[in-house]
Design a protein around this motif. Structure first.
Motif, PDB file in Angstrom:
ATOM      1  N   ILE A   1       0.681  -1.321   0.162  1.00  0.00           N
ATOM      2  CA  ILE A   1       0.062  -0.019  -0.105  1.00  0.00           C
ATOM      3  C   ILE A   1       0.962   1.400  -0.119  1.00  0.00           C
ATOM      4  O   ILE A   1       1.779   1.296   0.727  1.00  0.00           O
ATOM      5  N   HIS A   2       0.786   2.207  -1.041  1.00  0.00           N
ATOM      6  CA  HIS A   2       1.236   3.457  -0.801  1.00  0.00           C
ATOM      7  C   HIS A   2       0.031   4.628  -0.801  1.00  0.00           C
ATOM      8  O   HIS A   2      -0.561   4.548  -1.746  1.00  0.00           O
ATOM      9  N   TYR A   3       0.182   5.138   0.203  1.00  0.00           N
ATOM     10  CA  TYR A   3      -0.964   6.375   0.126  1.00  0.00           C
ATOM     11  C   TYR A   3      -0.341   7.662   0.596  1.00  0.00           C
ATOM     12  O   TYR A   3       0.744   7.689   1.350  1.00  0.00           O
ATOM     13  N   THR A   4      -0.971   8.543   0.242  1.00  0.00           N
ATOM     14  CA  THR A   4      -0.467  10.084   0.386  1.00  0.00           C
ATOM     15  C   THR A   4      -1.758  11.101   0.166  1.00  0.00           C
ATOM     16  O   THR A   4      -2.796  10.874  -0.698  1.00  0.00           O
ATOM     17  N   THR A   5      -1.972  11.953   1.312  1.00  0.00           N
ATOM     18  CA  THR A   5      -2.743  13.093   0.609  1.00  0.00           C
ATOM     19  C   THR A   5      -1.819  14.264   0.239  1.00  0.00           C
ATOM     20  O   THR A   5      -2.375  15.499   0.195  1.00  0.00           O
ATOM     21  N   ASN A   6      -0.531  13.991  -0.227  1.00  0.00           N
ATOM     22  CA  ASN A   6       0.257  15.058  -0.843  1.00  0.00           C
ATOM     23  C   ASN A   6       0.198  15.475  -2.340  1.00  0.00           C
ATOM     24  O   ASN A   6       1.228  15.699  -2.843  1.00  0.00           O
ATOM     25  N   SER A   7      -0.683  14.732  -2.913  1.00  0.00           N
ATOM     26  CA  SER A   7      -0.376  14.685  -4.456  1.00  0.00           C
ATOM     27  C   SER A   7      -0.684  16.108  -5.001  1.00  0.00           C
ATOM     28  O   SER A   7      -1.676  16.926  -4.398  1.00  0.00           O
ATOM     29  N   HIS A   8       0.196  16.746  -5.617  1.00  0.00           N
ATOM     30  CA  HIS A   8       0.281  17.978  -5.596  1.00  0.00           C
ATOM     31  C   HIS A   8      -0.979  18.583  -6.514  1.00  0.00           C
ATOM     32  O   HIS A   8      -1.348  18.134  -7.461  1.00  0.00           O
ATOM     33  N   ASN A   9      -1.520  19.547  -5.992  1.00  0.00           N
ATOM     34  CA  ASN A   9      -2.896  20.182  -6.283  1.00  0.00           C
ATOM     35  C   ASN A   9      -4.092  19.630  -6.370  1.00  0.00           C
ATOM     36  O   ASN A   9      -5.151  20.131  -6.315  1.00  0.00           O
ATOM     37  N   LYS A  10      -4.255  18.265  -6.670  1.00  0.00           N
ATOM     38  CA  LYS A  10      -5.494  17.671  -7.000  1.00  0.00           C
ATOM     39  C   LYS A  10      -5.130  16.110  -6.736  1.00  0.00           C
ATOM     40  O   LYS A  10      -3.890  15.763  -6.905  1.00  0.00           O
ATOM     41  N   ASN A  11      -6.259  15.275  -6.733  1.00  0.00           N
ATOM     42  CA  ASN A  11      -6.077  13.703  -6.584  1.00  0.00           C
ATOM     43  C   ASN A  11      -5.542  13.230  -7.857  1.00  0.00           C
ATOM     44  O   ASN A  11      -5.648  13.763  -9.096  1.00  0.00           O
ATOM     45  N   MET A  12      -4.479  12.239  -7.952  1.00  0.00           N
ATOM     46  CA  MET A  12      -4.031  11.684  -8.759  1.00  0.00           C
ATOM     47  C   MET A  12      -4.503  10.262  -9.300  1.00  0.00           C
ATOM     48  O   MET A  12      -4.850  10.164 -10.280  1.00  0.00           O
ATOM     49  N   GLU A  13      -4.407   9.533  -8.353  1.00  0.00           N
ATOM     50  CA  GLU A  13      -4.834   8.067  -8.403  1.00  0.00           C
ATOM     51  C   GLU A  13      -5.439   7.244  -7.227  1.00  0.00           C
ATOM     52  O   GLU A  13      -4.751   7.545  -6.383  1.00  0.00           O
ATOM     53  N   GLY A  14      -6.545   6.497  -7.632  1.00  0.00           N
ATOM     54  CA  GLY A  14      -6.759   5.727  -6.624  1.00  0.00           C
ATOM     55  C   GLY A  14      -6.747   4.166  -7.382  1.00  0.00           C
ATOM     56  O   GLY A  14      -7.734   4.013  -8.507  1.00  0.00           O
ATOM     57  N   SER A  15      -5.914   3.151  -7.440  1.00  0.00           N
ATOM     58  CA  SER A  15      -5.614   2.251  -7.828  1.00  0.00           C
ATOM     59  C   SER A  15      -5.509   0.855  -7.210  1.00  0.00           C
ATOM     60  O   SER A  15      -4.886   0.671  -6.051  1.00  0.00           O
ATOM     61  N   MET A  16      -5.783  -0.291  -7.775  1.00  0.00           N
ATOM     62  CA  MET A  16      -5.471  -1.648  -7.282  1.00  0.00           C
ATOM     63  C   MET A  16      -5.119  -2.550  -8.326  1.00  0.00           C
ATOM     64  O   MET A  16      -5.904  -2.725  -9.332  1.00  0.00           O
ATOM     65  N   THR A  17      -3.812  -3.111  -8.384  1.00  0.00           N
ATOM     66  CA  THR A  17      -3.277  -3.788  -9.223  1.00  0.00           C
ATOM     67  C   THR A  17      -3.145  -5.319  -8.508  1.00  0.00           C
ATOM     68  O   THR A  17      -2.604  -5.467  -7.709  1.00  0.00           O
ATOM     69  N   LEU A  18      -3.655  -6.274  -9.355  1.00  0.00           N
ATOM     70  CA  LEU A  18      -3.777  -7.757  -8.948  1.00  0.00           C
ATOM     71  C   LEU A  18      -3.059  -8.657 -10.006  1.00  0.00           C
ATOM     72  O   LEU A  18      -3.141  -8.400 -11.026  1.00  0.00           O
ATOM     73  N   PHE A  19      -2.212  -9.614  -9.405  1.00  0.00           N
ATOM     74  CA  PHE A  19      -1.356 -10.643 -10.105  1.00  0.00           C
ATOM     75  C   PHE A  19      -1.657 -11.907  -9.830  1.00  0.00           C
ATOM     76  O   PHE A  19      -1.629 -12.370  -8.523  1.00  0.00           O
ATOM     77  N   GLY A  20      -2.298 -12.645 -10.702  1.00  0.00           N
ATOM     78  CA  GLY A  20      -3.049 -13.832 -10.492  1.00  0.00           C
ATOM     79  C   GLY A  20      -2.123 -14.902 -11.208  1.00  0.00           C
ATOM     80  O   GLY A  20      -1.534 -14.679 -12.173  1.00  0.00           O
ATOM     81  N   GLU A  21      -2.376 -16.152 -11.018  1.00  0.00           N
ATOM     82  CA  GLU A  21      -1.656 -17.153 -11.707  1.00  0.00           C
ATOM     83  C   GLU A  21      -2.173 -17.255 -13.383  1.00  0.00           C
ATOM     84  O   GLU A  21      -1.664 -17.666 -14.176  1.00  0.00           O
ATOM     85  N   LYS A  22      -3.482 -16.927 -13.433  1.00  0.00           N
ATOM     86  CA  LYS A  22      -4.158 -16.935 -14.795  1.00  0.00           C
ATOM     87  C   LYS A  22      -4.669 -15.598 -15.316  1.00  0.00           C
ATOM     88  O   LYS A  22      -4.938 -15.317 -16.455  1.00  0.00           O
ATOM     89  N   GLY A  23      -3.861 -14.527 -14.615  1.00  0.00           N
ATOM     90  CA  GLY A  23      -4.137 -13.115 -15.317  1.00  0.00           C
ATOM     91  C   GLY A  23      -4.000 -11.981 -14.202  1.00  0.00           C
ATOM     92  O   GLY A  23      -3.636 -12.179 -13.248  1.00  0.00           O
TER      93      GLY A  23
ATOM     94  N   VAL B   1      -4.866  -7.599 -13.693  1.00  0.00           N
ATOM     95  CA  VAL B   1      -5.655  -6.698 -13.943  1.00  0.00           C
ATOM     96  C   VAL B   1      -5.505  -5.597 -13.082  1.00  0.00           C
ATOM     97  O   VAL B   1      -4.649  -5.573 -12.157  1.00  0.00           O
ATOM     98  N   LYS B   2      -5.687  -4.100 -13.572  1.00  0.00           N
ATOM     99  CA  LYS B   2      -5.674  -2.942 -12.970  1.00  0.00           C
ATOM    100  C   LYS B   2      -6.737  -2.283 -13.044  1.00  0.00           C
ATOM    101  O   LYS B   2      -7.353  -1.809 -14.263  1.00  0.00           O
ATOM    102  N   ILE B   3      -7.458  -1.748 -11.728  1.00  0.00           N
ATOM    103  CA  ILE B   3      -8.507  -0.902 -11.658  1.00  0.00           C
ATOM    104  C   ILE B   3      -7.942   0.305 -11.187  1.00  0.00           C
ATOM    105  O   ILE B   3      -7.212   0.428 -10.229  1.00  0.00           O
ATOM    106  N   GLY B   4      -8.217   1.474 -11.862  1.00  0.00           N
ATOM    107  CA  GLY B   4      -7.396   2.782 -11.766  1.00  0.00           C
ATOM    108  C   GLY B   4      -8.528   3.995 -11.793  1.00  0.00           C
ATOM    109  O   GLY B   4      -9.593   3.758 -11.358  1.00  0.00           O
ATOM    110  N   GLY B   5      -7.943   5.041 -12.341  1.00  0.00           N
ATOM    111  CA  GLY B   5      -8.807   6.233 -12.291  1.00  0.00           C
ATOM    112  C   GLY B   5      -8.096   6.914 -11.005  1.00  0.00           C
ATOM    113  O   GLY B   5      -7.360   6.579 -10.261  1.00  0.00           O
ATOM    114  N   GLN B   6      -8.951   8.000 -10.639  1.00  0.00           N
ATOM    115  CA  GLN B   6      -8.727   8.653  -9.314  1.00  0.00           C
ATOM    116  C   GLN B   6      -9.403   7.965  -8.195  1.00  0.00           C
ATOM    117  O   GLN B   6      -8.980   8.115  -7.175  1.00  0.00           O
ATOM    118  N   TYR B   7     -10.359   7.231  -8.452  1.00  0.00           N
ATOM    119  CA  TYR B   7     -11.062   6.357  -7.197  1.00  0.00           C
ATOM    120  C   TYR B   7     -11.739   5.161  -7.617  1.00  0.00           C
ATOM    121  O   TYR B   7     -12.675   4.785  -7.551  1.00  0.00           O
TER     122      TYR B   7
END
Length: 338
Positions: free
Chosen positions: A227-249, A251-257
């Protein structure tokens, strides 16, 4: 039967609750310790208002109470409402300690009342799709997960507010990022080992806790995570994401939230045809998570009528708080870089 709702706390998020209550039931009363704010809320929604939650609970015939107060007050307001014979929908986080969460659950069981916790990111279309893929075994065993929470919360956000107070707020993981922690638990499971660091780098004298942190996680399943979290992204929200690595695939869910499916590579499977998500909660100078309170209230109505299970119950709300406590307990306060 039309359900009657009361609201404890008349701040910004209460207005979002009120709008959805109007669509799904009847708003009958509200309260706030700031009488002027309560009166304004009452005029807007044409309901009686009170200056204390105990007065509201004694005088209203509401079936369910929506708790929209500061984090540190969720437990006492929920417990009092349950003891008064009301079902409760509690805003996130459920409380600021697992001990308080446990008492909330115990009181709900004794009162034979339902306890719902707001975790609206579970309804984000890409989150739903990835959760279904995991449940169906499309990704196979989950090997590792990366959670990034890069938001901005400036000085103005904390001015004249309970936010930033250790007692009422609790910390960045409680107020800004508890939805993200909830999704880790919902998708991967419980955490057994944590190592971490955090510190207050740009908000000294503004908040009583950290404004950024990193953590390394070992889940009970053996999955590894960061987990890497911060409220110091300059001027505005940058990203809220989750990346998963599985045996068969992978995926990354991203965007700001967590609102976009940014990447997928899955053996013999493709996530397609996702509906558009709701817009983010817009608070002027900043944005929060996706506005899925409508789905939350639909679930409340369906669950109380026996048509479906509670989307997020008290036990799940408590697990989020337990994980946050583990992260804080394992994190060494690093302070300012020299």
């Amino acid at each position: 039967m039309t359900l009657k709702f009361g609201v404890i706390g008349c701040g910004r998020i209460a207005g979002r609750h009120a709008e959805h209550i109007k669509k799904h039931g009847q708003l009958v009363a509200a309260c706030d310790t700031y009488e002027e704010r309560a009166e304004h809320f009452g005029v807007k929604y044409d309901i009686p208002t009170y200056s204390s939650h105990k007065e509201l609970l004694a005088k209203t015939d509401a079936d369910l109470i929506s708790v929209c107060t500061p984090n540190g007050l969720h437990a006492v307001h929920t417990i009092d409402a349950l003891r008064a014979g009301k079902h409760v929908l509690c805003e996130k986080p459920m409380a600021t300690s697992a001990k308080d969460c446990g008492e909330m659950i115990s009181v709900a069981l004794k009162a034979n009342k339902q306890l719902f916790i707001v975790k609206q990111n579970r309804f984000n279309p890409p989150v739903v799709a990835v959760k279904n893929a995991i449940n169906q075994g499309k990704l196979g065993r989950i090997l590792s997960v990366q959670l990034n929470c890069f938001w901005n919360r400036n000085t103005a956000y904390y001015e004249n507010s309970w936010k930033g107070s250790k007692h009422l707020d609790g910390g960045s993981l409680f107020t800004q990022f508890s939805h993200f922690i909830d999704l880790l638990y919902w998708m991967i499971g419980d955490i057994k080992n944590v190592k971490g660091f955090n510190g207050n780098y740009l908000h000294e004298g503004i908040v009583d806790f950290e404004d950024q942190g990193v953590a390394i996680l070992e889940f009970s399943s053996g999955t590894l995570g960061t987990i890497h979290y911060t409220t110091n992204s300059h001027n505005k929200n940058m990203e809220g994401s989750m990346t998963l690595f599985g045996e068969k695939g992978s995926v990354k869910i991203g965007g700001q939230y967590l609102n976009e499916l940014e990447y997928q590579q899955i053996e013999g499977y493709e996530i397609a045809g996702l509906p558009p998500g709701n817009p983010a909660n817009n608070y002027g100078q900043y944005q929060g998570s996706m506005s899925n309170h409508g789905e939350v209230y639909q679930n409340v109505i369906s669950a109380l009528s026996g048509k479906e299970e509670i989307a997020t119950n008290g036990f799940e709300g408590m697990k989020t708080v337990e994980i946050i406590e583990k992260i804080y307990a394992a994190s060494k306060w690093k302070g300012l870089p020299k």
